[in-house]
Design a protein around this motif. Sequence first.
Motif, PDB file in Angstrom:
ATOM      1  N   SER A  32       0.813  -1.224   0.000  1.00  0.00           N
ATOM      2  CA  SER A  32       0.000   0.000   0.000  1.00  0.00           C
ATOM      3  C   SER A  32       0.845   1.273   0.000  1.00  0.00           C
ATOM      4  N   SER A  34       2.478   2.503   2.458  1.00  0.00           N
ATOM      5  CA  SER A  34       2.179   3.240   3.685  1.00  0.00           C
ATOM      6  C   SER A  34       3.353   3.139   4.651  1.00  0.00           C
ATOM      7  N   TYR A 111      -5.097   2.752   0.694  1.00  0.00           N
ATOM      8  CA  TYR A 111      -5.613   1.847   1.714  1.00  0.00           C
ATOM      9  C   TYR A 111      -6.805   1.090   1.147  1.00  0.00           C
ATOM     10  N   THR A 115      -6.069  -3.779   3.405  1.00  0.00           N
ATOM     11  CA  THR A 115      -5.183  -3.003   4.261  1.00  0.00           C
ATOM     12  C   THR A 115      -5.884  -2.606   5.552  1.00  0.00           C
ATOM     13  N   ILE A 116      -7.094  -2.106   5.418  1.00  0.00           N
ATOM     14  CA  ILE A 116      -7.861  -1.681   6.592  1.00  0.00           C
ATOM     15  C   ILE A 116      -8.184  -2.878   7.480  1.00  0.00           C
ATOM     16  N   ALA A 166      -6.346   6.150   7.331  1.00  0.00           N
ATOM     17  CA  ALA A 166      -6.852   5.376   6.196  1.00  0.00           C
ATOM     18  C   ALA A 166      -8.311   5.711   5.909  1.00  0.00           C
TER      19      ALA A 166
END
Length: 174
Positions: A32, A34, A111, A115-116, A166
């Motif tokens: 992602s 992140s 996201y 991912t969440i 996110a």
Amino acid sequence: MNREFEIVKASIYGIVGNLLLVAFKMAVGFASHSIAIILDGVNNATDALSSIITIVGTKLAGRRPDRRHPFGYGRVEYLTSVVIAVIILVAGLISLRESVVKIIHPGTPSYSVLTITVIVVAILAKIFIGIMFKRFGDKTDCEALTASGVDSNYDAVLSAGTLVVAAAQNFWGL
């Protein structure tokens, strides 16, 4: 109750749980783009290392007194706390450096639902690990385990911050 056995058992649970979180967070963080999730994974790696150090310290502290140490090795547990604090400091400095790099050369994180989901699972896992460490720490009167429990709860709060970011990006386009 065998104190040493209980401390080692709790630490092994913490190692396994944190290494699973490292694998999930690193995979999702790199996929992602992140930095928050990647650094969260690094934090979990330092938590696993702290548990390993707790095991070593407990084993050394449990040694019987000898001629060189007539009062035993109990103070080793305090030294392991210092080592764990240094590891946390180094991890914080690495996170600071990576964050500055990402501020200078930003990427756009994405996201997904996966991912969440991983972030939510990580939050629940860290809460569970924190409760487990706290209970074992209280049961064995081990400050290192109690401190690890508090650290895990703070990690859950930090992961919740990543979840808020996110959500803000996905739902409000921020």
